[in-house]
Design a protein around this motif. Structure first.
Motif, mmCIF file in Angstrom:
data_model
loop_
_atom_site.group_PDB
_atom_site.id
_atom_site.type_symbol
_atom_site.label_atom_id
_atom_site.label_comp_id
_atom_site.label_asym_id
_atom_site.label_seq_id
_atom_site.Cartn_x
_atom_site.Cartn_y
_atom_site.Cartn_z
ATOM 1 N N PRO A 7 0.718 -1.360 -0.069
ATOM 2 C CA PRO A 7 -0.157 -0.171 0.181
ATOM 3 C C PRO A 7 1.351 1.607 -0.018
ATOM 4 N N SER B 84 3.576 -2.592 -6.177
ATOM 5 C CA SER B 84 2.002 -2.435 -6.589
ATOM 6 C C SER B 84 1.642 -2.624 -7.951
ATOM 7 N N ALA C 243 -16.980 1.425 -4.888
ATOM 8 C CA ALA C 243 -16.189 2.471 -5.545
ATOM 9 C C ALA C 243 -15.964 3.991 -5.819
ATOM 10 N N ALA D 37 -14.802 -2.980 -15.943
ATOM 11 C CA ALA D 37 -14.603 -1.964 -14.649
ATOM 12 C C ALA D 37 -16.411 -1.482 -14.525
ATOM 13 N N ASP E 252 -15.503 -3.181 -3.477
ATOM 14 C CA ASP E 252 -14.091 -2.675 -3.770
ATOM 15 C C ASP E 252 -13.064 -3.461 -3.622
ATOM 16 N N ARG E 253 -13.064 -4.485 -3.607
ATOM 17 C CA ARG E 253 -11.495 -4.738 -3.381
ATOM 18 C C ARG E 253 -10.597 -5.067 -4.891
ATOM 19 N N PHE E 254 -11.940 -5.006 -6.254
ATOM 20 C CA PHE E 254 -11.089 -5.106 -6.823
ATOM 21 C C PHE E 254 -11.048 -3.805 -7.815
ATOM 22 N N ASP E 255 -10.063 -3.513 -8.069
ATOM 23 C CA ASP E 255 -9.130 -2.104 -7.675
ATOM 24 C C ASP E 255 -8.637 -2.201 -9.782
ATOM 25 N N PRO E 256 -9.769 -1.572 -10.426
ATOM 26 C CA PRO E 256 -9.434 -1.371 -12.560
ATOM 27 C C PRO E 256 -8.275 -1.165 -12.008
ATOM 28 N N GLN E 257 -7.679 0.410 -11.346
ATOM 29 C CA GLN E 257 -6.334 1.425 -11.465
ATOM 30 C C GLN E 257 -4.936 -0.173 -11.363
ATOM 31 N N ARG E 258 -5.900 -1.336 -11.175
ATOM 32 C CA ARG E 258 -4.209 -1.911 -10.162
ATOM 33 C C ARG E 258 -4.544 -3.404 -11.347
ATOM 34 N N TYR F 113 -7.920 -10.212 -11.569
ATOM 35 C CA TYR F 113 -8.600 -10.496 -10.309
ATOM 36 C C TYR F 113 -8.735 -11.814 -10.007
#
Lengths: 259, 189
Positions: free
Chosen positions: A34, A40, A114, B12, B67-73, B79
């Motif tokens: 983090p 990351s 999100a 996403a 929310d655990r999925f972050d499309p930026q990552r 995932y």
């Protein structure tokens, strides 16, 4: 980093992305990620490669979807609203009741996507002033008095939407809000007990099933101004740690529909 | 969303809809990715029933915690596959030491003829991914496949290949980086 240098962490990133590290190494890496965008990003890259290795054009397994669909929870906000708008569920069998009760226990938890956190920025455009923050003889007192006047006016304005917030658990607490057509609103007359200073009340709006923070109310709110999107369907209040949270995992202590 | 909209929505976007409790969005994600999740889990566990349970768990987790999925990552597919892999490996490692010993003996016995090509071809991966893997030095390819599809830690891989642990973890990382570079160069990933 639990005894690992940055270089040591980096050397482990490939193995970590393949779930091929020991528990203590995984813990160290997950504590590090983090705070390190570079590591990351590297893990994300490794996982993309792994996903391509795992590529398969195989069809989805038969029968599994129906098992998944059977266990999906119902949308929490909508069920909350049904009770508040006077729509009552049809009589149900005892075991189904137990099932619903079980769900209700989790229902008011304000889960947001999100996107909800992103929407906060767009929606929280107004001032959020807790009168408990004002101290005597300072400009804050005047501001509070002014907000109180505006709030009383809003309450008496027949064109403003009146929102009664009550406890889903039938606790003897309540709050009232009045919202003008331009989205400016006031929460007032709360019977909310003062919280420990390390906690705060937080106001949320529900729109199309998405929960959005409308502001942090302080630990002993009296009159608070807020602003919401005109299509907001319901308001809710939770108790959070001081400072508030972008997305709540706590149950709503008060909920009310925006009529 | 209509069926057409669902089919055209990005992953996403679908996850945002899942956050709004839209079951049809989850169904679309399932239609797109459950086959890959199932294939990976079945490959790792060699057990259809367990693999189906993993599929169920992975998609329910997405429903309950989008929310655990972050499309930026990274992509949704990577995932979901990472979730599937992690859970499958947990299951493999929670089994008795008996099975682990047997597995180790089996692998050691087959070491000389460990059929990496078969491992790769069985995956039904695209030609470019196979090529990228094939072009890796043997040590890197073996380490990656044993770790990813064998569910072994890099220490176990080191033991299996009689290679220093530090060498194995470096090879895994280097091999993945090379593949990423290769695949990006040909427009994949």
């Amino acid at each position: 980093m639990m005894g690992f240098s940055h270089d040591e962490i980096m050397e482990l990133l490939g193995a970590y992305a393949l779930d091929a590290v020991d528990d203590h190494e995984r813990d160290a890496i997950e504590a590090h990620l983090p705070e390190c965008p570079r590591c990351s990003a590297e893990v994300a890259d490794h996982r993309e490669v792994a996903a391509m290795l795992a590529y398969s054009g195989a069809p989805a397994p038969e029968g599994v979807w129906s098992k998944i669909a059977d266990t999906l929870e119902e949308p929490p906000p909508e069920l909350d609203l049904a009770g508040l708008t006077g729509r009552r569920p049809a009589p149900v069998a005892t075991d189904e009741l137990a099932q619903r009760r079980d769900r209700r226990d989790r229902r008011p938890v304000l889960l947001g996507a999100a996107a909800a956190a992103l929407l906060v920025v767009g929606l929280v455009a107004g001032a959020f002033i807790g009168a408990d923050d004002a101290t005597p003889s300072d400009p804050g007192e005047l501001a509070a008095a002014s907000i109180e006047t505006l709030a009383r006016d809003a309450l008496n304005d027949p064109s403003a939407k009146q929102v009664s917030l009550s406890s889903p658990d039938d606790e003897p607490i309540s709050a009232t809000a009045a919202v003008h057509s331009d989205g400016s609103g006031f929460l007032l007359g709360t019977s909310l007990p003062a919280l420990d200073a390390r906690e705060t009340y937080q106001l949320w709006g529900v729109r199309e099933g998405v929960v959005v923070s409308l502001g942090v109310l302080g630990h002993s709110p009296d009159v608070v101004a807020f602003h919401l999107d005109p299509t907001t369907e319901a308001l809710a209040i939770t108790v959070e740690t001081a400072g508030g949270v972008p997305v709540s995992n706590n149950p709503a202590i008060l909920v009310g529909t925006v009529a | 969303m209509s069926v057409d909209q669902l089919e055209q929505a990005s992953d996403a976007t679908l996850v945002v809809s899942i956050g709004r409790y839209h079951e049809d969005a989850l169904a679309e994600v399932y239609r797109r990715h459950a086959g890959a999740v199932f294939a990976l889990s079945r490959r790792l566990l060699s057990d259809r029933t367990l693999a189906e349970e993993i599929v169920q768990e992975v998609f329910l987790r997405l429903w309950n915690d989008p929310d655990r999925f972050d499309p930026q990552r990274g992509s949704l597919r990577s995932y979901l596959l990472a979730q599937c892999h992690g859970r499958s490996v947990d299951l493999i490692r929670s089994e008795s030491s008996r099975r682990r010993r047997e597995e180790k003996e089996l692998t050691l016995a087959a070491e000389a003829g460990y059929d990496l090509e078969r491992e790769v071809w069985d995956l039904a991966v695209g030609d470019r991914v196979k090529n990228a893997l094939r072009e890796l030095p043997d040590g890197e390819r073996e380490a990656i496949l044993l770790a990813y599809f064998g569910g072994h830690t890099y220490r176990e891989v080191a033991d299996l290949l009689d290679t220093p642990e530090g060498t194995v973890k470096s090879r895994i990382r280097a091999g993945l980086k090379k593949m990423r570079g290769e695949l990006t160069a040909v427009g994949i990933g």
